[in-house]
Enzyme design. Structure first.
Site, PDB file in Angstrom:
ATOM      1  N   ARG A 108       0.850  -1.181   0.000  1.00 32.66           N
ATOM      2  CA  ARG A 108       0.000   0.000   0.000  1.00 32.66           C
ATOM      3  C   ARG A 108       0.886   1.231   0.000  1.00 32.66           C
ATOM      4  NH1 ARG A 108      -4.316   1.095   4.709  1.00 32.66           N
ATOM      5  NH2 ARG A 108      -2.403   1.523   5.843  1.00 32.66           N
ATOM      6  N   THR A 112      -0.864   7.605  -0.890  1.00 29.69           N
ATOM      7  CA  THR A 112      -2.196   7.512  -1.529  1.00 29.69           C
ATOM      8  C   THR A 112      -3.055   6.418  -0.913  1.00 29.69           C
ATOM      9  OG1 THR A 112      -1.423   5.875  -3.118  1.00 29.69           O
ATOM     10  CG2 THR A 112      -1.156   8.194  -3.740  1.00 29.69           C
ATOM     11  N   ASP A 204       1.034  -2.562  12.241  1.00 27.62           N
ATOM     12  CA  ASP A 204       1.468  -2.959  10.900  1.00 27.62           C
ATOM     13  C   ASP A 204       1.834  -4.436  10.938  1.00 27.62           C
ATOM     14  OD1 ASP A 204       3.193  -3.541   8.643  1.00 27.62           O
ATOM     15  OD2 ASP A 204       3.156  -1.397   8.266  1.00 27.62           O
ATOM     16  N   ASP A 207       5.280  -5.538   9.471  1.00 29.49           N
ATOM     17  CA  ASP A 207       6.398  -5.143  10.337  1.00 29.49           C
ATOM     18  C   ASP A 207       6.452  -6.015  11.584  1.00 29.49           C
ATOM     19  OD1 ASP A 207       7.302  -3.186   8.687  1.00 29.49           O
ATOM     20  OD2 ASP A 207       6.444  -1.510   9.808  1.00 29.49           O
TER      21      ASP A 207
HETATM   22  C1  PRP Z   1      -0.886  -4.369   4.588  1.00 30.87           C
HETATM   23  C2  PRP Z   1      -1.761  -5.580   4.773  1.00 30.87           C
HETATM   24  C3  PRP Z   1      -2.653  -5.530   3.556  1.00 30.87           C
HETATM   25  C4  PRP Z   1      -2.844  -4.049   3.360  1.00 30.87           C
HETATM   26  C5  PRP Z   1      -4.180  -3.669   3.912  1.00 30.87           C
HETATM   27  O1  PRP Z   1       0.118  -4.596   3.699  1.00 30.87           O
HETATM   28  O2  PRP Z   1      -1.048  -6.776   4.893  1.00 30.87           O
HETATM   29  O3  PRP Z   1      -2.085  -6.141   2.408  1.00 30.87           O
HETATM   30  O4  PRP Z   1      -1.811  -3.385   4.116  1.00 30.87           O
HETATM   31  O5  PRP Z   1      -4.457  -2.342   3.657  1.00 30.87           O
HETATM   32  P1  PRP Z   1      -5.620  -1.886   2.691  1.00 30.87           P
HETATM   33  O6  PRP Z   1      -6.822  -2.720   3.011  1.00 30.87           O
HETATM   34  O7  PRP Z   1      -5.807  -0.448   3.053  1.00 30.87           O
HETATM   35  O8  PRP Z   1      -5.165  -2.065   1.269  1.00 30.87           O
HETATM   36  P2  PRP Z   1       1.275  -3.505   3.430  1.00 30.87           P
HETATM   37  O9  PRP Z   1       0.879  -2.591   2.334  1.00 30.87           O
HETATM   38  O10 PRP Z   1       1.651  -2.859   4.728  1.00 30.87           O
HETATM   39  O11 PRP Z   1       2.444  -4.378   2.866  1.00 30.87           O
HETATM   40  P3  PRP Z   1       3.360  -5.475   3.606  1.00 30.87           P
HETATM   41  O12 PRP Z   1       2.473  -6.667   3.922  1.00 30.87           O
HETATM   42  O13 PRP Z   1       4.393  -5.777   2.592  1.00 30.87           O
HETATM   43  O14 PRP Z   1       3.923  -4.858   4.864  1.00 30.87           O
HETATM   44  N1  URA Z   2      -1.948  -2.628   7.132  1.00 32.67           N
HETATM   45  C1  URA Z   2      -1.583  -3.104   8.345  1.00 32.67           C
HETATM   46  O1  URA Z   2      -0.628  -3.895   8.450  1.00 32.67           O
HETATM   47  N2  URA Z   2      -2.256  -2.702   9.422  1.00 32.67           N
HETATM   48  C2  URA Z   2      -3.296  -1.858   9.352  1.00 32.67           C
HETATM   49  O2  URA Z   2      -3.892  -1.520  10.391  1.00 32.67           O
HETATM   50  C3  URA Z   2      -3.665  -1.369   8.085  1.00 32.67           C
HETATM   51  C4  URA Z   2      -2.980  -1.783   6.990  1.00 32.67           C
END
Ligand code: PRP
Ligand code: URA
Length: 214
Positions: A108, A112, A204, A207
């Site tokens: 994400r 944006t 997160d 993370d």
């Molecule tokens: C997180 C999570 C989802 C997304 C959810 O991933 O694992 O994929 O955010 O958010 P949304 O519903 O608003 O799209 P992230 O973008 O943090 O990537 P990562 O898993 O690589 O840390």
């Molecule tokens: N992605 C995450 O990992 N946590 C949140 O709360 C939202 C998006």
């Protein structure tokens, strides 16, 4: 007050799940423990998510006599959304050792909040399989809806979305584009903060799984 039921949203509630989710939400839970609890809760979720899998009867021989048994006939494909979805795969394959695993790479954009794709790899026969998209967080729903759209474009017909924690906005975002998709969660949280994080949520997820926030 009774909460209104949302069509195709299944909130899995069980004492063991409530206990695990509490540990995952707790900011004091370190990464190594977070990973193992995530795997554990995924296994508990697998039980409910796979409840309607089709089986066929077979005859087997016990040490004493012949009897009926059952085989799962549905072909299941797990599709974790990278990175955080990887944390749910271990718990599911423990109960579905025959499942194939595809991958969708999405992150994400922090400004944006829109999903950016970077990787796709799937097994064959998406059309004839039950697809379980795995991602612990369903926040704005942008990533989830994009993953479903992409899988449908590739031919997938029967898709479930499996997430630990969802916001009402995330559920709506998927169902407004894809009302046919069953969403399984362990909690429907209150909402999102100004950065698109789920409240109360668990932070997160990527993370916390991979220790990249420290
Ligand atoms: C997180 C999570 C989802 C997304 C959810 O991933 O694992 O994929 O955010 O958010 P949304 O519903 O608003 O799209 P992230 O973008 O943090 O990537 P990562 O898993 O690589 O840390
Ligand atoms: N992605 C995450 O990992 N946590 C949140 O709360 C939202 C998006």
């Amino acid at each position: 007050m009774m909460k209104k039921k949302i069509k195709n949203l299944i909130i899995i509630d069980h004492p063991l799940i409530r206990r695990d989710l509490t540990l995952l939400r707790d900011k004091k839970t370190p990464s190594y423990q977070f990973r193992s609890i995530l795997r554990h809760i995924a296994g508990l979720m697998a039980y409910e998510v796979t409840k309607d899998l089709q089986t066929k009867e077979i005859i087997i021989q016990t040490p004493l006599e012949k009897t009926k048994g059952h085989l799962i006939v549905d072909r299941v494909i797990l599709v974790p959304i990278l990175r955080a979805g990887l944390g749910l795969v271990g718990g599911f394959v423990e109960y579905l050792p025959d499942a194939r695993v595809g991958h969708i790479g999405l992150y994400r954009d922090e400004e944006t909040l829109k999903p950016v794709d970077y990787y796709f790899k799937f097994p064959k026969k998406l059309k004839d399989s039950l697809i379980l998209i795995l991602d612990p967080m369903l926040a704005t729903g942008g990533s989830g809806a994009a993953a479903v759209t992409f899988l449908k474009q590739k031919g997938a017909k029967n898709i479930y979305f499996v997430s630990l924690v969802a916001s009402p906005q995330g559920v709506k975002a998927i169902h407004s584009m894809h009302p046919d998709v069953k969403i399984f969660v362990t909690a429907l949280d209150r909402g999102l903060n100004h950065k698109g994080y789920i409240l109360p949520g668990l932070g997160d997820a990527g993370d916390r799984i991979f220790g990249t926030g420290e």
